[in-house]
Structure formats: C-alpha cells, structure tokens
Design a protein around this motif. Structure first.
Motif, PDB file in Angstrom:
ATOM      1  N   GLY A   1      45.307  13.972  46.571  1.00  0.00           N
ATOM      2  CA  GLY A   1      44.130  14.430  47.284  1.00  0.00           C
ATOM      3  C   GLY A   1      43.525  13.382  48.192  1.00  0.00           C
ATOM      4  O   GLY A   1      42.686  13.706  49.040  1.00  0.00           O
ATOM      5  N   GLU A   2      43.969  12.123  48.052  1.00  0.00           N
ATOM      6  CA  GLU A   2      43.431  11.039  48.889  1.00  0.00           C
ATOM      7  C   GLU A   2      44.330  10.747  50.082  1.00  0.00           C
ATOM      8  O   GLU A   2      43.909  10.828  51.228  1.00  0.00           O
ATOM      9  CB  GLU A   2      43.244   9.777  48.043  1.00  0.00           C
ATOM     10  N   CYS A   3      45.578  10.368  49.814  1.00  0.00           N
ATOM     11  CA  CYS A   3      46.467   9.953  50.900  1.00  0.00           C
ATOM     12  C   CYS A   3      47.415  11.052  51.354  1.00  0.00           C
ATOM     13  O   CYS A   3      48.101  10.907  52.373  1.00  0.00           O
ATOM     14  CB  CYS A   3      47.257   8.713  50.501  1.00  0.00           C
ATOM     15  N   GLY A   4      47.504  12.173  50.624  1.00  0.00           N
ATOM     16  CA  GLY A   4      48.352  13.286  51.023  1.00  0.00           C
ATOM     17  C   GLY A   4      49.806  13.157  50.641  1.00  0.00           C
ATOM     18  O   GLY A   4      50.610  14.041  50.960  1.00  0.00           O
ATOM     19  N   ARG A   5      50.184  12.087  49.945  1.00  0.00           N
ATOM     20  CA  ARG A   5      51.591  11.892  49.589  1.00  0.00           C
ATOM     21  C   ARG A   5      52.070  13.004  48.667  1.00  0.00           C
ATOM     22  O   ARG A   5      51.365  13.421  47.751  1.00  0.00           O
ATOM     23  CB  ARG A   5      51.764  10.536  48.901  1.00  0.00           C
ATOM     24  N   ALA A   6      53.294  13.478  48.905  1.00  0.00           N
ATOM     25  CA  ALA A   6      53.895  14.541  48.102  1.00  0.00           C
ATOM     26  C   ALA A   6      54.771  13.960  46.997  1.00  0.00           C
ATOM     27  O   ALA A   6      55.405  12.913  47.160  1.00  0.00           O
ATOM     28  CB  ALA A   6      54.724  15.457  48.987  1.00  0.00           C
ATOM     29  N   TYR A   7      54.830  14.679  45.868  1.00  0.00           N
ATOM     30  CA  TYR A   7      55.639  14.280  44.721  1.00  0.00           C
ATOM     31  C   TYR A   7      56.455  15.469  44.227  1.00  0.00           C
ATOM     32  O   TYR A   7      55.982  16.611  44.254  1.00  0.00           O
ATOM     33  CB  TYR A   7      54.741  13.778  43.581  1.00  0.00           C
ATOM     34  N   TRP A   8      57.682  15.179  43.778  1.00  0.00           N
ATOM     35  CA  TRP A   8      58.535  16.192  43.164  1.00  0.00           C
ATOM     36  C   TRP A   8      59.507  15.475  42.227  1.00  0.00           C
ATOM     37  O   TRP A   8      59.572  14.230  42.213  1.00  0.00           O
ATOM     38  CB  TRP A   8      59.295  16.991  44.227  1.00  0.00           C
ATOM     39  N   LYS A   9      60.254  16.221  41.429  1.00  0.00           N
ATOM     40  CA  LYS A   9      61.153  15.638  40.441  1.00  0.00           C
ATOM     41  C   LYS A   9      62.469  15.249  41.107  1.00  0.00           C
ATOM     42  O   LYS A   9      63.482  15.920  40.964  1.00  0.00           O
ATOM     43  CB  LYS A   9      61.387  16.618  39.287  1.00  0.00           C
ATOM     44  N   GLY A  10      62.419  14.137  41.797  1.00  0.00           N
ATOM     45  CA  GLY A  10      63.572  13.691  42.566  1.00  0.00           C
ATOM     46  C   GLY A  10      64.501  12.769  41.791  1.00  0.00           C
ATOM     47  O   GLY A  10      64.549  12.783  40.557  1.00  0.00           O
ATOM     48  N   ALA A  11      65.204  11.923  42.541  1.00  0.00           N
ATOM     49  CA  ALA A  11      66.262  11.090  41.962  1.00  0.00           C
ATOM     50  C   ALA A  11      65.740  10.097  40.931  1.00  0.00           C
ATOM     51  O   ALA A  11      66.475   9.721  40.006  1.00  0.00           O
ATOM     52  CB  ALA A  11      66.983  10.342  43.086  1.00  0.00           C
ATOM     53  N   HIS A  12      64.502   9.638  41.065  1.00  0.00           N
ATOM     54  CA  HIS A  12      63.977   8.619  40.156  1.00  0.00           C
ATOM     55  C   HIS A  12      63.197   9.220  38.988  1.00  0.00           C
ATOM     56  O   HIS A  12      62.619   8.480  38.192  1.00  0.00           O
ATOM     57  CB  HIS A  12      63.058   7.657  40.928  1.00  0.00           C
ATOM     58  N   HIS A  13      63.184  10.538  38.884  1.00  0.00           N
ATOM     59  CA  HIS A  13      62.314  11.170  37.899  1.00  0.00           C
ATOM     60  C   HIS A  13      62.687  10.788  36.461  1.00  0.00           C
ATOM     61  O   HIS A  13      61.798  10.527  35.638  1.00  0.00           O
ATOM     62  CB  HIS A  13      62.362  12.693  38.055  1.00  0.00           C
ATOM     63  N   GLU A  14      63.966  10.738  36.148  1.00  0.00           N
ATOM     64  CA  GLU A  14      64.371  10.414  34.781  1.00  0.00           C
ATOM     65  C   GLU A  14      63.909   9.020  34.385  1.00  0.00           C
ATOM     66  O   GLU A  14      63.477   8.802  33.242  1.00  0.00           O
ATOM     67  CB  GLU A  14      65.888  10.535  34.636  1.00  0.00           C
ATOM     68  N   ARG A  15      63.994   8.057  35.309  1.00  0.00           N
ATOM     69  CA  ARG A  15      63.531   6.690  35.007  1.00  0.00           C
ATOM     70  C   ARG A  15      62.026   6.679  34.753  1.00  0.00           C
ATOM     71  O   ARG A  15      61.543   6.008  33.848  1.00  0.00           O
ATOM     72  CB  ARG A  15      63.880   5.760  36.175  1.00  0.00           C
ATOM     73  N   LEU A  16      61.283   7.441  35.540  1.00  0.00           N
ATOM     74  CA  LEU A  16      59.835   7.502  35.365  1.00  0.00           C
ATOM     75  C   LEU A  16      59.473   8.196  34.056  1.00  0.00           C
ATOM     76  O   LEU A  16      58.541   7.776  33.359  1.00  0.00           O
ATOM     77  CB  LEU A  16      59.194   8.223  36.547  1.00  0.00           C
ATOM     78  N   VAL A  17      60.205   9.243  33.719  1.00  0.00           N
ATOM     79  CA  VAL A  17      59.978   9.936  32.449  1.00  0.00           C
ATOM     80  C   VAL A  17      60.187   8.974  31.286  1.00  0.00           C
ATOM     81  O   VAL A  17      59.425   8.978  30.306  1.00  0.00           O
ATOM     82  CB  VAL A  17      60.910  11.158  32.319  1.00  0.00           C
ATOM     83  N   ALA A  18      61.205   8.118  31.375  1.00  0.00           N
ATOM     84  CA  ALA A  18      61.476   7.160  30.301  1.00  0.00           C
ATOM     85  C   ALA A  18      60.312   6.191  30.127  1.00  0.00           C
ATOM     86  O   ALA A  18      59.939   5.846  28.996  1.00  0.00           O
ATOM     87  CB  ALA A  18      62.766   6.398  30.600  1.00  0.00           C
ATOM     88  N   ILE A  19      59.726   5.736  31.235  1.00  0.00           N
ATOM     89  CA  ILE A  19      58.567   4.833  31.161  1.00  0.00           C
ATOM     90  C   ILE A  19      57.401   5.530  30.464  1.00  0.00           C
ATOM     91  O   ILE A  19      56.748   4.963  29.576  1.00  0.00           O
ATOM     92  CB  ILE A  19      58.162   4.375  32.569  1.00  0.00           C
ATOM     93  N   VAL A  20      57.154   6.768  30.857  1.00  0.00           N
ATOM     94  CA  VAL A  20      56.052   7.528  30.257  1.00  0.00           C
ATOM     95  C   VAL A  20      56.306   7.755  28.773  1.00  0.00           C
ATOM     96  O   VAL A  20      55.408   7.566  27.932  1.00  0.00           O
ATOM     97  CB  VAL A  20      55.869   8.869  30.995  1.00  0.00           C
TER      98      VAL A  20
END
Length: 243
Positions: free
Chosen positions: A213-232
C-alpha cells in the motif's frame, strides 16, 4: 580515573565488550568518585542497552549509583524477553543490517531500515522521534543518549541475527503482511492491478497477488517462495519450541 577502586563482575554474554575481564569474568577498575555506575560500566566498554540489573554487594542499584571504594559490582545482561515500555514494539536498523531488516519484515515485524549511512546522530534522532528500538553492531551508536531504546546485534550471520532478535524481544509475528522493500502493509491485489509489473510468463502462470500500500510493489509465489517459506517456518517453529 584515579578515585575509589571497585570490583566488577560481568555476565558471560557481556564479556565480548570487556576484553580485560575475559579470563575470569571480572575486573578491577578505579572510579572518579563522582560519576554514576552506568557511566563506569560504559567506560569499560559495555553499552547500557545491553545492561540489565546492576547489583552492588548483592543489592540492586540504579545506574546513577556512585560507587564507593571496595564495592563489588555485578553487571547482568538484559532479561529476556526484553520489554520496551511506552510504545508499540518496532525497530530501526542501520545500514549494515539490510538482510535482517528484510527477514523481520517478511515475518510482519514493523522494521524501518536506512539503506545509506545517514550518520549516528540522524539514526539516534529517528529512533527517538519514532520510538523505535535501534538494532546495530555499532557500539558508539548504541551509547548515544538520545536513543529511544537499542540493542547490540552480536552475530554477523543473518539467520543467527534473526533468531537473536526474536528471542530477545519476542515481537508479534504476522508473516507475509509487510513489504520487504519498504515496510509498508500488504493487501490482496488482482492481476489487473499489478499487470504492469509482470512479465508475460508470470502473467500466465500466477493468479494470486499482493501489493504494498506504500510503494506499490507486487508480490506472488515466485521462484524464491520456497526459500522464504523456510525462513518463516523456522521462525515460527522456534517460537513454539518445535524442532
């Protein structure tokens, strides 16, 4: 300082800051008979952001206590989880902690970050103005009196840094709710709303999106999603005590 001499013992966690005390965990130091114990501890190298209770001959004293000759001082590390009264728990990170900032944002923790070196006075002023806990590996910065609150980040490894902050402060975690680029809050978005940020392959493959809502950047479950899920998942598992 050429005044009364005192004996000072440190919690093991604090010995990083006091090389002269490492062999035994303690040292002797002369004071000026005027300055408070907090000043004495800082003069030995320990930022007050890292100090919990101060004990003199077994009784707790304030940082303003003026030590007398022969007193035995015990310097405790901050207790965990550390409570920061008077404001919602949120953080400000200096230029050297960019990866840690992104990981905290990934977990939904309100984390401001300066990607350029704006100088210690400006960082301390922002910490005070926004009531944010300053996270840094700069001991000089953490000794600035105008800081709202602060903490020394002991490790240089992002995974260890993240775990340390989570253990020390136990912030509320709301994964996937903040923009890792600017710290803004995310909202659900349609493909049409973010189409200008998508390559043709992404446009064809994905249907679920979020947008800052601030910078307008879009997010989706792309190529790095599994690595990010592991961190979470590691962060959440450590919070619940699961292996």
């Amino acid at each position: 300082m050429n005044g009364p001499e005192i004996h000072v013992e440190f919690d093991p966690e604090l010995l990083l800051f006091v090389p002269q005390a490492r062999p035994t965990g303690a040292t002797r130091t002369a004071t000026d008979g005027v300055c408070g114990l907090g000043h004495v501890v800082e003069s030995l190298g320990v930022p007050l952001t890292e100090v919990g209770a101060l004990l003199v001959d077994g009784r707790e004293v304030p940082v303003g206590h003026v030590p007398a000759a022969g007193e035995s001082v015990t310097v405790r590390a901050v207790s965990r989880p550390q409570r920061v009264p008077g404001a919602p728990l949120r953080f400000l990170l200096d230029v050297h902690l960019g990866t840690l900032a992104r990981r905290l944002r990934l977990l939904g923790v309100d984390t401001a970050y300066e990607s350029t070196d704006i100088g210690d006075p400006a960082l301390a002023a922002r910490s005070a103005a926004e009531r944010r806990v300053m996270l840094s590996r700069d001991r000089g910065l953490l000794r600035r009196r105008e800081l709202w609150a602060g903490a020394f980040v002991y490790s240089t490894q992002p995974e260890e840094q993240l775990q340390y902050v989570l253990d020390r402060f136990r912030p509320e975690l709301r994964p996937w709710s903040r923009c890792t680029a600017c710290n803004g809050l995310l909202r659900r978005a349609t493909k049409e709303e973010v189409a200008d940020q998508l390559k043709s392959g992404t446009h064809r493959t994905y249907d679920v999106f979020a947008q800052c809502g601030e910078c307008g950047r879009a997010y989706w479950k792309g190529a790095h999603h599994e690595r990010l899920v592991a961190i979470v998942e590691r962060a959440l598992a450590s919070r619940t005590g699961r292996p």
